[in-house]
Design an enzyme around this catalytic site. Structure first.
Site, PDB file in Angstrom:
ATOM      1  N   ASN A   9       0.931  -1.311   0.016  1.00 19.08           N
ATOM      2  CA  ASN A   9       0.141   0.174   0.045  1.00 19.08           C
ATOM      3  C   ASN A   9       0.795   1.098   0.289  1.00 19.08           C
ATOM      4  O   ASN A   9       1.840   1.288   0.682  1.00 19.08           O
ATOM      5  CB  ASN A   9      -1.019  -0.176   1.280  1.00 19.08           C
ATOM      6  CG  ASN A   9      -0.609  -0.424   2.467  1.00 19.08           C
ATOM      7  OD1 ASN A   9       0.689  -0.801   2.685  1.00 19.08           O
ATOM      8  ND2 ASN A   9      -1.183   0.327   3.475  1.00 19.08           N
ATOM      9  N   GLU A  35       0.329   5.395   0.652  1.00 25.28           N
ATOM     10  CA  GLU A  35      -0.622   6.257   1.232  1.00 25.28           C
ATOM     11  C   GLU A  35      -0.443   7.686   0.660  1.00 25.28           C
ATOM     12  O   GLU A  35       0.885   7.851   0.143  1.00 25.28           O
ATOM     13  CB  GLU A  35      -0.563   6.050   2.685  1.00 25.28           C
ATOM     14  CG  GLU A  35      -1.278   4.813   3.070  1.00 25.28           C
ATOM     15  CD  GLU A  35      -1.599   4.536   4.509  1.00 25.28           C
ATOM     16  OE1 GLU A  35      -1.232   5.501   5.582  1.00 25.28           O
ATOM     17  OE2 GLU A  35      -2.338   3.767   5.274  1.00 25.28           O
ATOM     18  N   CYS A  84     -10.449  -4.190   0.083  1.00 26.00           N
ATOM     19  CA  CYS A  84     -11.814  -3.304   0.105  1.00 26.00           C
ATOM     20  C   CYS A  84     -12.458  -3.484  -1.059  1.00 26.00           C
ATOM     21  O   CYS A  84     -12.134  -4.407  -2.085  1.00 26.00           O
ATOM     22  CB  CYS A  84     -10.801  -1.952   0.207  1.00 26.00           C
ATOM     23  SG  CYS A  84     -10.313  -1.315  -1.338  1.00 26.00           S
ATOM     24  N   CYS A 124      -4.098   0.804  -2.454  1.00 27.56           N
ATOM     25  CA  CYS A 124      -4.084  -0.403  -1.737  1.00 27.56           C
ATOM     26  C   CYS A 124      -2.885  -1.299  -2.493  1.00 27.56           C
ATOM     27  O   CYS A 124      -2.495  -1.446  -3.529  1.00 27.56           O
ATOM     28  CB  CYS A 124      -5.258  -1.259  -1.753  1.00 27.56           C
ATOM     29  SG  CYS A 124      -6.604  -0.444  -0.959  1.00 27.56           S
ATOM     30  N   GLU A 184      -3.221  -4.812  -3.071  1.00 25.89           N
ATOM     31  CA  GLU A 184      -3.379  -5.689  -4.062  1.00 25.89           C
ATOM     32  C   GLU A 184      -3.603  -4.913  -5.445  1.00 25.89           C
ATOM     33  O   GLU A 184      -3.405  -5.422  -6.390  1.00 25.89           O
ATOM     34  CB  GLU A 184      -4.518  -6.341  -3.697  1.00 25.89           C
ATOM     35  CG  GLU A 184      -5.819  -5.958  -3.211  1.00 25.89           C
ATOM     36  CD  GLU A 184      -5.748  -5.476  -1.901  1.00 25.89           C
ATOM     37  OE1 GLU A 184      -4.831  -4.787  -1.309  1.00 25.89           O
ATOM     38  OE2 GLU A 184      -6.583  -5.540  -1.186  1.00 25.89           O
ATOM     39  N   CYS A 207     -11.093  -2.695  -4.559  1.00 32.85           N
ATOM     40  CA  CYS A 207      -9.881  -3.874  -4.830  1.00 32.85           C
ATOM     41  C   CYS A 207     -10.752  -4.991  -5.183  1.00 32.85           C
ATOM     42  O   CYS A 207     -10.334  -5.798  -6.217  1.00 32.85           O
ATOM     43  CB  CYS A 207      -8.945  -4.027  -3.806  1.00 32.85           C
ATOM     44  SG  CYS A 207      -7.813  -2.696  -3.519  1.00 32.85           S
TER      45      CYS A 207
END
Ligand code: THU
Length: 161
Positions: free
Chosen positions: A76, A78, A120, A87, A89, A123
């Site tokens: 990830n 940010e 999430c 994210c 993935e 994703c």
């Protein structure tokens, strides 16, 4: 190499009795499968070490495994604007697609926290674009779970290609 030694040993034993050969070959494939799972989870762990998560403090590593066995990792990343956060993935999927991959078979996710790193909603939708992978998740305490993407995203949106 470990696999090759194991495999040739099993083949020699199998020559004596076909039923044993069958049982042994099932055991072999299970061992290889477990070894692969450990390997891919380890790759996700290595990617997690590079996560950039100064805002949440929750680092995630992902390893996406494609149909031909090739794998791609991500972490990830940010951002101060929060919404621009990527994210783990999704970054791994982007790397796979950039390498020409279109079919994802499995996704391994590991996190630094006690919360399980289930993908999430965004994703899940991104992963659904490239198949119905098995999603393996593991938290910092070593707790594991697995589900197919179809279980995680029933009735996901799709357009005919
Ligand atoms: N995150 C992921 O990278 N993957 C997941 O599966 C769940 C959440 C990240 C996004 C954000 O950087 C942090 O975890 C907290 O939400």
């Amino acid at each position: 190499m470990r696999r090759l030694i194991f495999y040739s040993g099993m083949r020699r034993c199998g020559a004596l009795c076909p039923i044993f050969a069958l049982a042994r070959s099932a055991a072999l494939w299970y061992a290889v499968y477990m070894e692969d799972k450990e390997f891919y989870e380890r790759q996700a762990e290595l990617a997690r070490a590079n996560a950039y998560a100064p805002y949440s403090g929750y680092s995630v590593g992902a390893c996406v495994v494609c149909k031909d066995g090739a794998y791609y990792t991500g972490c990830n990343v940010e951002n101060a604007s929060y919404g621009a956060t990527m994210c783990a993935e999704r970054n791994a999927v982007a790397a796979a697609v950039a390498a020409g991959q279109r079919e994802i078979e499995a996704v391994y996710l590991v996190s630094s926290g006690r919360d399980m790193p289930y993908p999430c909603g965004i994703c899940r939708q991104v992963l659904a674009e490239f198949g119905n992978p098995s999603v393996f998740v593991r938290n910092a305490d070593g707790r594991r779970d697995v589900a197919t993407l179809a279980e995680l995203l029933p009735n996901g949106f799709c357009l005919r290609k």
